[in-house]
Every structure is written in C-alpha cells, then in structure tokens.
Design a protein around this motif. Structure first.
Motif, PDB file in Angstrom:
ATOM      1  N   GLU A 206       0.894  -1.105  -0.009  1.00 45.20           N
ATOM      2  CA  GLU A 206      -0.085   0.040  -0.153  1.00 45.20           C
ATOM      3  C   GLU A 206       0.998   1.377   0.104  1.00 45.20           C
ATOM      4  O   GLU A 206       1.816   1.129   0.750  1.00 45.20           O
ATOM      5  CB  GLU A 206      -0.907   0.001   1.268  1.00 45.20           C
ATOM      6  CG  GLU A 206      -1.750   1.229   1.678  1.00 45.20           C
ATOM      7  CD  GLU A 206      -2.502   1.907   0.489  1.00 45.20           C
ATOM      8  OE1 GLU A 206      -2.969   1.139  -0.565  1.00 45.20           O
ATOM      9  OE2 GLU A 206      -2.545   3.071   0.347  1.00 45.20           O
ATOM     10  N   HIS A 207       0.583   2.273  -0.752  1.00 44.13           N
ATOM     11  CA  HIS A 207       1.233   3.544  -0.998  1.00 44.13           C
ATOM     12  C   HIS A 207       1.172   4.255   0.469  1.00 44.13           C
ATOM     13  O   HIS A 207       2.108   4.889   0.561  1.00 44.13           O
ATOM     14  CB  HIS A 207       0.723   4.396  -2.182  1.00 44.13           C
ATOM     15  CG  HIS A 207       0.431   3.597  -3.337  1.00 44.13           C
ATOM     16  ND1 HIS A 207      -0.567   2.781  -3.358  1.00 44.13           N
ATOM     17  CD2 HIS A 207       1.013   3.682  -4.482  1.00 44.13           C
ATOM     18  CE1 HIS A 207      -0.859   2.388  -4.537  1.00 44.13           C
ATOM     19  NE2 HIS A 207       0.424   2.719  -5.173  1.00 44.13           N
ATOM     20  N   ALA A 208       0.066   4.337   1.064  1.00 46.74           N
ATOM     21  CA  ALA A 208      -0.130   5.040   2.365  1.00 46.74           C
ATOM     22  C   ALA A 208       0.150   6.458   2.285  1.00 46.74           C
ATOM     23  O   ALA A 208       0.866   6.885   3.008  1.00 46.74           O
ATOM     24  CB  ALA A 208       0.552   4.156   3.508  1.00 46.74           C
ATOM     25  N   GLY A 261       1.209  13.400  -1.170  1.00 46.05           N
ATOM     26  CA  GLY A 261       1.823  12.136  -1.427  1.00 46.05           C
ATOM     27  C   GLY A 261       1.163  11.216  -2.115  1.00 46.05           C
ATOM     28  O   GLY A 261      -0.138  10.995  -2.047  1.00 46.05           O
ATOM     29  N   PHE A 263       2.820   8.555  -4.790  1.00 47.45           N
ATOM     30  CA  PHE A 263       3.717   7.360  -4.906  1.00 47.45           C
ATOM     31  C   PHE A 263       3.269   6.656  -6.060  1.00 47.45           C
ATOM     32  O   PHE A 263       3.457   5.364  -5.679  1.00 47.45           O
ATOM     33  CB  PHE A 263       4.017   6.591  -3.298  1.00 47.45           C
ATOM     34  CG  PHE A 263       4.115   7.546  -2.329  1.00 47.45           C
ATOM     35  CD1 PHE A 263       5.178   8.261  -2.175  1.00 47.45           C
ATOM     36  CD2 PHE A 263       3.011   7.840  -1.735  1.00 47.45           C
ATOM     37  CE1 PHE A 263       5.468   9.096  -1.124  1.00 47.45           C
ATOM     38  CE2 PHE A 263       3.279   8.911  -0.698  1.00 47.45           C
ATOM     39  CZ  PHE A 263       4.479   9.359  -0.258  1.00 47.45           C
ATOM     40  N   MET A 374       1.809   1.716  -9.032  1.00 45.68           N
ATOM     41  CA  MET A 374       2.604   2.105  -7.841  1.00 45.68           C
ATOM     42  C   MET A 374       4.205   2.517  -8.492  1.00 45.68           C
ATOM     43  O   MET A 374       4.462   1.424  -9.264  1.00 45.68           O
ATOM     44  CB  MET A 374       2.702   1.387  -6.684  1.00 45.68           C
ATOM     45  CG  MET A 374       3.570   1.987  -5.648  1.00 45.68           C
ATOM     46  SD  MET A 374       3.388   0.787  -3.994  1.00 45.68           S
ATOM     47  CE  MET A 374       4.087   1.952  -2.974  1.00 45.68           C
TER      48      MET A 374
END
Lengths: 455, 162, 259
Positions: A206-208, A261, A263, A374
């Motif tokens: 997960e990019h989170a 953010g 990513f 991603m």
C-alpha cells in the motif's frame, strides 16, 4: 555548481547545466511552511455535501437485495446513489489507450467481487449523517466461492472472478498471457552445466499517502463541473470521468496537481465519477474522500506477484537461457494491471545479455482488492526476483556476484529478447564504480570491460 | 442536537464559533474557522498532520472534542509567522533545509518543533526524533526535517544571544 | 450519531450521565477516533475533563493517580518515566489518560500492564457505593474509574521492557512489567505482567512460580520465560504474528530484568 563525474563515456556528457548541480528552492516550499498550500480538501464551498460509500462485506457474492429504507430515514441524508444513477456504470481506466473490456462497475450491479467493492453512495449534509446511513443500509448477499491465489485462479474449476473478462486472466491480443520468445531455452537447458530454478513472491504493497484519495466536485453556473482532486493524473481522470458520465470532456474541469503524497498510486478513477454524479443530481458541491481505513483496505496496492525463474548456466557463470513464469495478482478488476504485467514482460530477462529467453507473464484476476499502479509497477518486484536469482546463482557457483553480473551484463549493440538493439547501456560502468566506491576488488579484465565495446 | 458556542484564544486572538456535538478541534479549525494548515491525514491520531498547540502543548487536533476545551489557547501554523509575513526560525529552517516534499506533514512537524524549542532551546537529535515520533512523513524526508529542527534551534539561540 | 457532549462538573453528575448510556471520554484518544469514523454506538459523550479527577498524590510510598491524569504528567513519576516513554508519542501523551488506558485493547494499553504488575487498585465510583477493583475487572453501566493507586516499588525492584517494531510510538510485540524482590540474590517474590500476548494484560504466574526461590540469573529467567508461554493467548496482527510473540517472549522477559 557540482562538477559531474566524466570518467565514463567521455565526450557524451554535457556539463553546461544551469539548474542541475545548483541549489534551487522548491516552488511550493513557501506555501508548505506557511500552511498556505491549497490541497483539494482545503476548500469549503457553501452547501457542501458529504459522500460515504457502502461497501461489500463479502469477498465474492451475488447481491440478493439492498434495503435503503432505514438509511434514507436518517436526518440529513439527501440522496443514496446506486448503479442505476451512473450513466455509464461499467468502465476500465485504460480504455483511453484502447484496452478492453470494460470490467468494473462504479457501483455494484448484481455481484460484488472483493471485500470493499462499492455498492451504494450516501450523500448527506454531514459526515456523521452519512456514516449513520451507511451503517443502516441492509445488503443481502448470496455468497459465491472466492479465490485468492493466482495459480489457484488459473486452475481448472476455479470460480470465475470477473464475467466481463470471461477468464481469470487478462487476454493479450488473443493470448492468455504476455509472452516473450527468443532463441530456444530448452536447447539451452540441455546444454547447460547447471540448471537453477527458484520461486519468488511478494505481498501487495500500500502506498499509504498521508493525504487520502479524494475530491470535491463543485457545480458551476455554466453547467460545468469543477473537480478539485488529489489525483496524480488530472487529464486521465477527466477523460475517464467524462466517459463514465457520458458528457463531453469540456463539461469537466479538474483543479489538481497538489498531491499530499501519491507514490504512483493516485491514478485510479475511484472517487471522481461518483462524486460528479452526486453533484449533478443534487446540484450541490460534494466531497468524497477516503477514510484512512478505506485508503488501506480498498485503494489499489502494488500487485502481489509470484515469479518462477529457471536459468541455464555454464560453469564460468555465463547464462545461456532464462525461462520466466510470472503472475501478477490484479485482484478483482483490471485497472492498470494489464499494463503493469506488460511492463514486467518488457523488463525480462533483466539487464543481461541472455541468448535464449522464454517468458509467460500472466495478469490474473482473484477476489482480492484490485491492484494497480505504484512507482515502477511490474518492474520493482521483477527486479527483486531477478537480482535475488543472480545472487543465488553466484552463491551456488561460489562466484563473486558482481563478476557474475559483469560477465552477463548487456552492452551497446546486444540484441535484446524483445528484438530491440540495446543502446545507452551503462550497467558495467555502474557496477565498476560501485565496486570501487565500496572497496570491492575486481580483477583487471573486469575493470577493463566497457558497455561501449561489443563482446 | 443543538450546536454549542465555543470560544477559544486562537493564534492570540479571540475566536467564537458554533460546533455540532462531537466536532473535533481539527474540523472546527478547518470547516468553521477557515484555518487549513492543520490536515486530516487519518482522523485517528495516527499520523500527526493535524498537530496544533493546545495551551502550548502539541496535540492531535482530530482527537480533541472542541466543546471540551472552551476558553483554551490554540496555536496553528497560521499563527507562527509574524503579522508582516516574516517567517520564524523553524519555518525558515524548513524552507532553507529542503525539509518539505509533498507538504502534507509540514504543518504538524513545524508545530511540534515550535513546542519542543520553546521548552528546550538546545535539543539533542534523539530529543527531536522523540518529539516528532507521532508525525508521519510518508515521503520519508525525516533526515532533512530533523536537520531543519536542529538548525532552527541554532538560529533561535543566535537571535537570543544578539 | 453524537447528539450531545456532556461536560459534568462533578463525579456524581458524570455517573448520572453514564447510567443513561453515554460513552465516557477523558483524553479522547480512543473515543474521538471512533467518533471520527462514525463507529460510536451511543448518542452522548461524557467528557471527564471538568470532573476533578486529575492529579498525582504520593504519600507514605503510596501513589494515587487520578483517572484523567495524562501520561505527560505520569512521566513525572521517575520510576515510571521509561515505561511512559514507550507509550504512543508525546502529542498523544499530552491527551491520553491513565483511566482510558485501562480500556484500550491489546496490543495497546501498556500502562494497564504496568498497573497489573504493580498490583494496583482501581477506584470506581457509580450510582451505588464506591468500590475498589483489580486491573481488568469489568465495569457495570454507569460506573466510572476515578483513579488508581499502588505502592511505589522499592528501589531496584521495578522492571519494564517493551519490544516494538520501532524504537518509539509503536504497539507492543511483547511488553513485560515486573516487581521482583530478592534477598541475598534469591528471588523472594515476583509479580510479572505481560502485554501484547493476549487480548488483555495477563499475569505470568507460571514464570513467577519458576523464579521464586531461584538466583535471579539468565538461566532462571530463560526458564521463567519459557514457562510464561503457558500464560499467554497470543494473536496475529500487523505488528507481529502469534508465533513470533511466543518465540521472543522469553528473550524480552530476561532482558526486562537483566537489562
């Protein structure tokens, strides 16, 4: 100004840069340190409505019934959207570059295919009212068998995940996988001193981002919709949203580019279409922003992959042949995974000159959260597998892992497995430099190697 | 469900607004008072993007029920620069030290640093790390953030000596 | 949906609201997180901020900590400072309270683990008589924790260690809190509590039995740690697997005591 290292490729490097090597303030930094940078959620248009999603609580099920009566009775609920409200409910984001078929509903019709598949969108005056209504939506499910493993999904008799795809794999120009054929690997295995075969596997990642995925859609007096979004792909989102809404592209305007953010992950079209429909139907601004839980549970991760690599290797370390079977777990819907799988295939067999290569790269559907883009998707996990494989071969041959790589490194002029001639290669020089920097001794013949010289 | 009138001392000035029952300080700042520096990263106390100073101490404003802090003093990033726009030492150090990337964690990081340096003008690196341990920078710019906070401490000490 | 936030100015008033079904809230670090995601199963919140339950009293080596005392304040008790620093982050410790920590599910709730090891008394008020309870005893509807009290352990008898994924601000893989008395190097009594290894803080009674009467050395602690596996009900979560927790428990029990 930092001077550039011109040890390698003399005559090919410029050093007249004016920005590279100099200290230049970021254009957005003053806004960040004063709190004045405007992220999409830093907008409170009057009359803003809040959208929250009722999601599947099953991995795979038929929807037998959806009862909205208790939810509609919640004070402050303005509207609850179902699939019938979405003009073109079925889509796939890559249709913009010709990828077919449409395989994902904006809101579930009669089937849910993963835990968290969106079913109904509650639009309410407050977030609290929207949550309350979501909790009161009663969905009746008839469970279907689910599959969570790529190889099980491709086995005979596996439950069909996505009827629109027709198989549990994405079809590439009539083929069940993305294939690479170069030379004759079987002949290489027969001729090799050693055959090494290992299996590699990764979990979804997960990019989170600290700012969760979301948007605010504001209807304009001229009938257009202004979409404030944290998408990393403004035009991609605009075009896909217009296709889903069935409106001309110029009816939408995206305000974006400021992303808390990303990513590489904020490129799916997962919030804008339904928020646009809600704004159109209510003629009011609508905010749809993921909770942290949604960001973790349903925002698409980097795909889980499973990779088998089988190599034909000579005693001196030369790799004669490489056979790869790669599975990308797309989850329940295609999203960007067919492209990621193609990238994985294009990346094989790594930056090495291997005369015989065979690869089957499968984009597989399972009842897991759809995976998607991603940073470097398709490539990163492949590199983990390829370079782990190189290290293991070196260990098995009791050989210096850098020398193994230098021996097999591709050079300018090499024919790659994709029938492209390699150019601008620099793996040899990078390894030489890295070895020197860490004090790793290389014999003279390895120090003399050059990407520019044919083997 | 009647809303409540809440009065705060906000960035040195009186502020009065209505809050629905259960509203967080973060939501009041953003939705009622138009102060957008503090961010909603998780609404669970897990990320620190909503950090503000409550009576001088850093707190996650998403976890503070605003009705329960009637009369308190609250400071946000909007109240850090001078009225004429001059940046303070922490802001300047973040700017000059490239301690921002996407910018979403920046407000929280700066507010934690303001509180730390107010009580400890010469913190060690470990003390800085502990102070920001509730704040996530997912761009993973921690090294430059920590360096900027240490640099801000130096700048403030030099000003104090003058 | 929350329709009212009560801020009672007295304990009696708070108890009345609680009896009517509202959710008690002190620092808000647990309850507000649930308010924010719409998962509070009540319509009223009862804030204890004005109920007069904050503060630390130390008298004759007995420590009393009011329920709404924050962890920033608890850290001023020197012997507990190291343990408190392992709990969340400073920004959370400015809000989170001792009373609230008793109700936090594992692998959080490290202070409840400390209180279990300290054999603390939990003071409870409600509509009826005030009562004293042990750590972990359930509350009836309308009851409110007013504070905790315990004897301050003698110098050199308090031990605490928390294994985490990161050095700061992370949940327990294994937390060990212990009060161990020795006479001439031999353990005369031991009270050991564990966190992160069961749905609630647990006493490691099997480990305690091993230690009493033994020299307090690595061999005895390793044996005690292995025995403690009988006292746990470990679980898998994002921090560690049940297998891993079980595997490393003896290591951290030993390191808690021998440092």
């Amino acid at each position: 100004m930092t001077s550039l290292d011109k040890t390698f490729f003399p005559g090919e490097q410029r050093d007249d840069f004016t920005v590279i090597g100099s200290v230049t303030q970021r254009a957005d930094a003053l806004g960040h340190v004063t709190g004045r940078t405007a992220f999409f959620e830093d907008l409170t248009p009057p009359g803003l409505l809040h959208l929250k999603m009722a999601r599947s609580q099953r991995h795979h099920a038929r929807i037998a019934g959806v009862d909205l009566s208790d939810a509609l009775a919640v004070d402050g609920v303005v509207r609850i959207l179902t699939h019938a409200d979405i003009p073109n409910n079925l889509y796939t984001p890559l249709k913009l570059i010709g990828v077919e078929p449409d395989d994902e509903p904006i809101l579930a019709e009669d089937t849910v295919r993963y835990l968290g598949d969106p079913i109904c969108a509650v639009v309410a005056e407050t977030e609290a009212a929207a949550y309350e209504a979501v909790a009161r939506i009663r969905v009746t499910y008839q469970d279907l068998p689910a599959v969570f493993d790529v190889e099980e999904a491709l086995a005979e008799g596996a439950p069909l995940v996505n009827e629109y795809q027709g198989h549990n794999y994405f079809t590439y120009e009539g083929h069940h996988c993305r294939r690479l054929r170069f030379g004759d690997v079987d002949e290489a295995f027969a001729r090799a001193d050693h055959v090494f075969e290992w299996r590699y596997e990764s979990a979804p990642i997960e990019h989170a981002p600290t700012e969760t995925t979301g948007c605010i859609v504001v209807p304009q007096p001229d009938g257009r919709l202004r979409i404030h979004s944290d998408t990393q792909a403004c035009f991609f989102t605009l075009d896909n949203t217009a296709l889903i809404l069935g409106t001309p592209f110029n009816k939408l305007r995206i305000v974006g580019g400021t992303v808390g953010g990303g990513f590489g992950g904020k490129v799916d079209i997962v919030v804008e279409p339904v928020a646009c429909v809600a704004a159109m139907l209510t003629n009011r601004p609508v905010k749809f922003v993921y909770t942290r839980y949604e960001e973790m549970q349903v925002s698409s991760p980097r795909a889980a992959e499973r990779i088998y690599i089988k190599d034909a290797v000579m005693n001196d370390g030369r790799i004669l042949g490489r056979k790869i079977i790669l599975y990308v777990d797309a989850g329940a819907y295609a999203r960007h995974s067919p492209y990621g799988t193609t990238k994985a295939a294009a990346h094989m067999p790594g930056p090495y000159a291997i005369p015989n290569v065979w690869a089957d790269c499968h984009c597989v559907f399972t009842n897991r959260t759809p995976s998607s883009a991603m940073r470097g998707f398709g490539v990163t996990i492949a590199d983990f597998a390829l370079e782990s494989q190189m290290d293991r071969i070196a260990r098995a041959l009791e050989m210096d892992p850098l020398r193994l790589r230098l021996l097999n490194a591709y050079r300018d002029g090499d024919m790659k497995a994709h029938r492209k001639v390699a150019e601008g290669t620099a793996l040899i020089e990078v390894i030489q430099k890295a070895a020197a920097m860490v004090g790793h001794e290389l014999p003279a013949e390895f120090r003399r190697m050059s990407s520019a010289e044919g083997r | 469900m009647a809303s409540t009138v809440v009065s705060l001392r906000l960035n040195g000035r009186p502020a009065e607004f209505l809050a629905r029952p259960g509203t967080s300080l973060l939501s009041s700042l953003r939705d009622s008072l138009g102060l957008m520096a503090a961010k909603r990263g998780c609404a669970q106390g897990g990320c620190g993007t909503c950090t503000v100073l409550l009576d001088g101490r850093p707190v996650m404003s998403c976890l503070v029920a605003v009705e329960t802090i009637e009369g308190a003093s609250v400071r946000t990033l909007e109240g850090v620069a001078a009225d004429d726009g001059r940046l303070d030492a922490v802001q300047s150090a973040f700017l000059d030290g490239f301690a921002t990337q996407c910018g979403f964690c920046t407000a929280g990081m700066i507010m934690v640093a303001e509180s730390l340096l107010a009580g400890n003008p010469d913190p060690s690196r470990d003390e800085v790390v502990e102070a920001i341990s509730g704040n996530v920078c997912r761009c993973t710019g921690y090294a430059s953030i920590i360096a900027a906070i240490l640099d801000a401490a130096r700048r403030k000490r030099e000003v104090d000596v003058v | 949906m929350i329709t009212a936030v009560r801020i009672p100015g007295s304990l009696a008033s708070a108890a009345e609201y609680a009896a009517a079904g509202g959710w008690i809230m002190a620092g808000g670090t647990v309850v507000m997180a649930q308010v924010n995601n719409g998962s509070v199963d009540a319509s009223e919140l009862i804030s204890l901020r004005a109920a007069g339950l904050s503060g630390i009293r130390v008298a004759d080596d007995m420590v009393h900590i009011g329920a709404t005392t924050t962890f920033r304040e608890v850290a001023e008790l020197e012997f507990l400072a190291d343990a408190v620093r392992t709990i969340a982050s400073p920004s959370i410790r400015n809000l989170a309270t001792v009373g609230g920590n008793l109700f936090v599910p594992q692998p959080y709730g490290d202070f409840a683990v400390c209180l279990l090891a300290l054999d603390a008394t939990v003071h409870i008020a409600g509509s009826g008589e005030n009562r004293a309870a042990k750590v972990g005893e359930p509350l009836a509807r309308g009851e409110i924790v007013t504070g905790v009290s315990f004897a301050r352990p003698a110098a050199g008898t308090w031990f605490y260690r928390k294994a985490m994924r990161r050095k700061l601000n992370s949940a327990a893989i294994v937390a060990v809190a212990a009060v161990v008395h020795t006479e001439g190097g031999v353990v005369s009594s031991a009270r050991i509590a564990l966190g992160g290894v069961a749905p609630r803080p647990v006493r490691a009674v099997s480990a305690e039995r091993v230690l009493v009467g033994r020299w307090l050395d690595a061999a005895a602690l390793d044996e005690a740690g292995a025995a403690a596996r009988a006292d746990i009900e470990p679980f898998d979560d994002a921090y560690a697997s049940a297998w891993y927790r079980t595997r490393v428990l003896p290591v951290h029990l030993r390191r808690a005591v021998l440092r």
